[in-house]
Design an enzyme around this catalytic site. Structure first.
Site, PDB file in Angstrom:
ATOM      1  N   CYS A 104       0.813  -1.094  -0.127  1.00 24.57           N
ATOM      2  CA  CYS A 104      -0.169   0.112   0.015  1.00 24.57           C
ATOM      3  C   CYS A 104       0.848   1.171   0.049  1.00 24.57           C
ATOM      4  O   CYS A 104       1.617   1.575   1.056  1.00 24.57           O
ATOM      5  CB  CYS A 104      -0.951   0.006   1.227  1.00 24.57           C
ATOM      6  SG  CYS A 104      -1.924   1.692   1.122  1.00 24.57           S
ATOM      7  N   CYS A 107      -0.329   4.110   1.910  1.00 21.36           N
ATOM      8  CA  CYS A 107      -0.958   4.348   3.444  1.00 21.36           C
ATOM      9  C   CYS A 107      -0.647   3.018   3.988  1.00 21.36           C
ATOM     10  O   CYS A 107       0.737   2.769   4.067  1.00 21.36           O
ATOM     11  CB  CYS A 107      -2.457   4.326   3.253  1.00 21.36           C
ATOM     12  SG  CYS A 107      -3.579   4.335   4.348  1.00 21.36           S
ATOM     13  N   SER A 108      -1.442   2.100   4.550  1.00 18.64           N
ATOM     14  CA  SER A 108      -1.140   0.864   5.139  1.00 18.64           C
ATOM     15  C   SER A 108      -2.097  -0.056   5.003  1.00 18.64           C
ATOM     16  O   SER A 108      -2.335  -0.676   6.097  1.00 18.64           O
ATOM     17  CB  SER A 108      -0.663   1.210   6.749  1.00 18.64           C
ATOM     18  OG  SER A 108      -1.826   1.889   7.164  1.00 18.64           O
ATOM     19  N   CYS A 109      -2.783  -0.026   4.125  1.00 20.44           N
ATOM     20  CA  CYS A 109      -4.040  -0.890   3.684  1.00 20.44           C
ATOM     21  C   CYS A 109      -3.869  -2.188   3.882  1.00 20.44           C
ATOM     22  O   CYS A 109      -2.524  -2.742   3.132  1.00 20.44           O
ATOM     23  CB  CYS A 109      -4.861  -0.574   2.740  1.00 20.44           C
ATOM     24  SG  CYS A 109      -5.383   1.294   2.432  1.00 20.44           S
TER      25      CYS A 109
END
Lengths: 199, 103
Positions: A104, A107-109
């Protein structure tokens, strides 16, 4: 983590969240008992063992595998794994000629219901930057050396879709039960930075 | 909106560092931030897109340096402040009280 060296120090952050929590509770906006339940759920109950069960079932049951690749969200829900960050799942199959890698960049999905919360490196700037620019080199750092002929497909999560890799089934596992197969499935293999373990 | 969060392809950030035991949380404050996040987002105080954008609006140097869950905390604080639900000044006043043991 860099928290020990941060300007504001861990004590400021710890104090800030404590202050925020106490104000939220005071205003009746959150239930303190629910907070403890949330922590227990994500720290102890949800994790990559869930994803491993999905993978093992796909290895053992061709009809399930077909459903998983066709509509991952529904197939994963068959095993009871649903919820936040798993609403729109896509499962990517690794083969002898294609290797999938999940990142990701923005972000950190990450697919929480099947893999739990992401490890720190997955959320870190170096991985997010390099997975898309130099996937082969990034994989090498994780100890995965892919032959030149293997195509690498990098999947960058977006606001909705969460990806999980279906790793290749290791050789010599024809007689193993689903439970035994699940034990070979590593978290890294389901992100695409590793392979399933040998039996 | 472009910004520091758009890290894909950026050079010079160094190797991917992995931790030995990969704990889910690195201290109780991380547990509390995560729990407060889930409780406030499920409670409808803000949504996913607002939360993500609030993180993206962090000052760039801080975005790169702050521990992950500190980014979350600052984003929650900013959203609640902007929406008038809990003012940042009230959080800071409470911090002072807690620090002196008065609360």
């Amino acid at each position: 983590m860099a928290q020990d060296h941060h300007d504001d120090g861990p004590s400021d952050v710890a104090l800030r969240v404590k202050a925020l929590e106490s104000l939220l509770v005071e205003k009746g906006l959150v239930d303190p008992a629910a907070l403890d339940l949330i922590v227990d759920t994500y720290e102890n109950r949800i994790g990559p063992r869930n994803g491993a069960k999905v993978v093992a079932k796909a290895w053992a049951d061709p009809a399930y595998k077909a459903r998983l690749l066709e509509d991952a969200t529904a197939a994963i829900a068959e095993l009871g794994f649903t919820g936040a960050q798993g609403e729109n799942m896509v499962v990517l199959e690794n083969t002898a000629t294609v290797h999938n890698l999940v990142v990701c960049t923005l972000c950190s999905c990450y697919p929480w219901p099947t893999l739990g919360l992401p490890p720190t490196w997955y959320k870190s700037p170096p991985y997010r930057a390099r997975a898309v620019r130099d996937p082969r080199g990034t994989l090498r750092e994780f100890g995965v050396e892919l032959p030149e002929g293997v195509e690498i497909r990098v999947w960058d999560s977006n606001a909705e879709i969460r990806y999980m890799v279906l790793p290749e089934r290791p050789k010599g596992t024809e007689k193993l039960s689903e439970e035994a197969l699940a034990r070979l499935v590593t978290r890294d293999a389901m992100i695409g930075v590793g392979r399933a373990s040998a039996p | 909106m472009n910004g520091i969060h758009d890290l894909g392809g950026m050079d010079g950030l160094g190797p991917v560092l992995r931790e030995a035991n990969e704990p889910v949380f690195h201290g109780d404050w991380e547990r509390r931030v995560f729990a407060v996040f889930i409780a406030t987002i499920v409670g409808g105080l803000f949504n996913d897109d607002e939360f993500r954008q609030a993180r993206e609006r962090l000052e760039p140097a801080r975005y790169l340096k702050a521990p992950y869950y500190e980014q979350w905390l600052l984003a929650i604080q900013r959203l609640l402040d902007e929406k008038g639900i809990i003012k940042k000044a009230d959080i800071e006043a409470r911090m002072k009280k807690l620090a002196t043991g008065a609360a």
